[in-house]
Design a protein around this motif. Structure first.
Motif, short mmCIF file in Angstrom:
data_model
loop_
_atom_site.label_atom_id
_atom_site.label_comp_id
_atom_site.label_asym_id
_atom_site.label_seq_id
_atom_site.Cartn_x
_atom_site.Cartn_y
_atom_site.Cartn_z
N PHE A 145 29.15 83.81 33.07
CA PHE A 145 29.07 82.96 34.26
C PHE A 145 29.81 81.64 34.05
O PHE A 145 30.39 81.10 34.98
N LYS A 146 29.81 81.16 32.83
CA LYS A 146 30.64 80.00 32.50
C LYS A 146 32.12 80.36 32.64
O LYS A 146 32.93 79.57 33.13
N MET A 147 32.46 81.57 32.25
CA MET A 147 33.85 82.03 32.34
C MET A 147 34.31 82.14 33.79
O MET A 147 35.48 81.94 34.09
N LEU A 148 33.38 82.47 34.68
CA LEU A 148 33.72 82.60 36.10
C LEU A 148 33.78 81.26 36.82
O LEU A 148 34.42 81.15 37.87
N SER A 149 33.13 80.27 36.28
CA SER A 149 32.99 79.00 36.99
C SER A 149 34.23 78.12 36.91
O SER A 149 34.36 77.16 37.67
N GLU A 150 35.16 78.44 36.00
CA GLU A 150 36.35 77.60 35.81
C GLU A 150 37.43 78.41 35.12
O GLU A 150 37.18 79.51 34.63
N ASP A 151 38.64 77.89 35.10
CA ASP A 151 39.71 78.56 34.38
C ASP A 151 39.31 78.72 32.92
O ASP A 151 38.80 77.78 32.29
N MET A 152 39.57 79.91 32.35
CA MET A 152 39.09 80.21 31.01
C MET A 152 39.89 79.52 29.92
O MET A 152 39.40 79.26 28.83
N PHE A 153 41.18 79.27 30.16
CA PHE A 153 42.07 78.68 29.16
C PHE A 153 42.08 79.50 27.87
O PHE A 153 42.01 78.96 26.77
N VAL A 154 42.19 80.81 28.04
CA VAL A 154 42.56 81.70 26.96
C VAL A 154 43.95 82.20 27.31
O VAL A 154 44.11 82.99 28.24
N LEU A 155 44.95 81.73 26.61
CA LEU A 155 46.33 82.08 26.96
C LEU A 155 46.84 83.18 26.04
O LEU A 155 46.73 83.05 24.80
N VAL A 229 36.23 89.61 41.69
CA VAL A 229 35.05 89.08 41.00
C VAL A 229 33.81 89.21 41.88
O VAL A 229 32.73 89.62 41.42
N TYR A 230 33.94 88.88 43.16
CA TYR A 230 32.79 88.95 44.06
C TYR A 230 32.28 90.39 44.19
O TYR A 230 31.07 90.63 44.25
N ALA A 231 33.21 91.35 44.21
CA ALA A 231 32.81 92.76 44.27
C ALA A 231 32.06 93.17 43.00
O ALA A 231 31.13 93.99 43.05
N ASP A 232 32.47 92.61 41.85
CA ASP A 232 31.82 92.94 40.58
C ASP A 232 30.52 92.18 40.35
O ASP A 232 29.67 92.62 39.57
N PHE A 233 30.36 91.04 41.03
CA PHE A 233 29.18 90.19 40.83
C PHE A 233 28.55 89.83 42.18
O PHE A 233 28.58 88.67 42.58
N PRO A 234 27.99 90.79 42.88
CA PRO A 234 27.32 90.46 44.15
C PRO A 234 26.09 89.60 43.89
O PRO A 234 25.56 89.55 42.77
N SER A 235 25.64 88.92 44.90
CA SER A 235 24.47 88.04 44.75
C SER A 235 23.26 88.84 44.27
O SER A 235 23.02 89.97 44.73
N ASP A 236 22.51 88.26 43.35
CA ASP A 236 21.36 88.93 42.74
C ASP A 236 20.15 88.00 42.82
O ASP A 236 19.89 87.23 41.88
N PRO A 237 19.42 88.02 43.93
CA PRO A 237 18.28 87.10 44.09
C PRO A 237 17.16 87.34 43.09
O PRO A 237 16.42 86.41 42.78
N ILE A 238 17.03 88.54 42.57
CA ILE A 238 15.98 88.81 41.59
C ILE A 238 16.18 87.97 40.34
O ILE A 238 15.23 87.42 39.77
N ARG A 239 17.45 87.83 39.90
CA ARG A 239 17.76 87.03 38.71
C ARG A 239 18.26 85.63 39.08
O ARG A 239 18.67 84.87 38.22
N SER A 240 18.23 85.32 40.36
CA SER A 240 18.70 84.01 40.85
C SER A 240 20.15 83.75 40.45
O SER A 240 20.50 82.66 39.99
#
Length: 340
Positions: A145-155, A229-240
């Motif tokens: 989730f940290k990786m999704l929140s910003e550019d990863m900067f792994v070049l 990414v959104y297709a791979d990580f749909p909202s999950d209210p059970i895990r917030s």
């Protein structure tokens, strides 16, 4: 000699390729394989590359144009070494690039990649910063989730990648010309492969105005990456866990809205001149993005209202400008007819 294949994707890059090639040939340890993939360059550019290969002794693979990810995939498929080092045509390795990265490889089947810091330079290779990766995010990668929140900067140009991991996830997704790096390393991470960060620069990353980062291709890829990414990580209210609401909108909203704004409202600005020819496409992306946000039940009404208003105002400005242009053209033709 190492057990590493070096692959460089090449597209009309005669201005920079010799510098990149020289940096590979001058490594303190030599690669087992050195391949440059000609990704459908113009005939004169392809001829330049083949002449350079004859002079310097590397292999050229010619293919139809398919983008950088496609070229990298083709290069990896044409080599056999268990480890891969990629290099962009306008960047260059520091002399101990391969030696440092190879020492970081962990001898286990879960090893995915090791990556290091970079020096930042302008297009001519003049250093701007001697270290840049640590300034942007955390390393090594440990939280998706940290990786999704910003550019990863792994070049890729500062990484060594396990062939096993690369092939396991299917390599680069060729739909991307921008964000293909984040997508690859994200998929390797999710497949259970490990990563290691080396706190020293091994590559010089040269940023120039011809980079994909400044083109419409980046805008297209950004939108495709967001949807994937959104297709791979749909909202999950059970895990917030609300990836669209908490990660993707904060990360991408400014760019999606801002590029449409620059193309329509400020077409004569520095950025606008690049984007204005693609105003209709950027407006279409903005409208699709708005629909995606409005359909996400976990996004609050204030955010939905703000994005809706931004889309309406920019689109209205576009329609008004088009109508004004049509009106001016009508007046011009009318006056010309009267003067004849």
């Amino acid at each position: 000699m190492t057990d590493i294949a070096v692959v460089i994707p090449y597209y009309n890059g005669s201005k920079y390729i010799r510098r990149a090639v020289d940096s590979v040939l001058k490594q303190t340890v030599k690669p087992a394989e050195f391949l440059v993939v000609n990704d459908g360059s113009k005939p004169d550019e392809a001829a330049f590359l083949h002449d350079l290969a004859a002079e310097c002794g590397f292999t050229v693979l010619d293919k139809e144009n398919g983008g950088q990810g496609s070229a990298r995939n083709a290069g990896v498929a044409a080599t056999k070494s268990p480890y891969i080092c990629l290099l962009d045509q306008d960047d260059f390795f520091l002399p101990n690039h391969l030696e440092i990265l190879r020492k970081a490889v962990r001898q286990d089947e879960r090893f995915g990649w090791a990556y290091a810091d970079l020096m930042e330079a302008d297009g001519e290779g003049r250093i701007v910063r001697s270290s840049m990766i640590k300034a942007h995010t955390t390393h090594p990668k440990a939280d998706v989730f940290k990786m999704l929140s910003e550019d990863m900067f792994v070049l890729p140009s500062a990484s060594i990648i396990s062939r096993l991991a690369f092939e396991k996830v299917g390599g680069f997704d060729p739909q991307f010309m921008g964000y293909e790096d984040d997508d690859l390393f994200l998929r390797m991470f999710r497949a259970g492969f490990t990563n290691t960060f080396i706190d020293r620069p091994v590559t010089v990353w040269c940023i120039n105005p011809e980079s994909t980062s400044y083109s419409i291709r980046m805008s297209r890829s950004r939108w495709r990456f967001l949807k994937k990414v959104y297709a791979d990580f749909p909202s999950d209210p059970i895990r917030s866990r609300y990836v669209m609401r908490d990660l993707l909108i904060p990360r991408f909203n400014r760019a999606i809205v801002g590029e449409a704004f620059q193309a329509v409202v400020r077409p004569n600005s520095y950025r606008g001149r690049t984007l204005a020819p693609h105003a209709d496409e950027l407006l279409s992306i903005l409208q699709e993005y708005k629909k995606l946000v409005l359909a996400e039940e976990w996004v609050n009404w204030r955010t939905k209202l703000r994005i809706s208003l931004q889309a309406v105002l920019i689109s209205t400005r576009s329609r008004l400008l088009n109508e004004a242009a049509l009106f001016c053209a009508f007046i011009y033709r009318t006056i010309r007819g009267m003067l004849r």
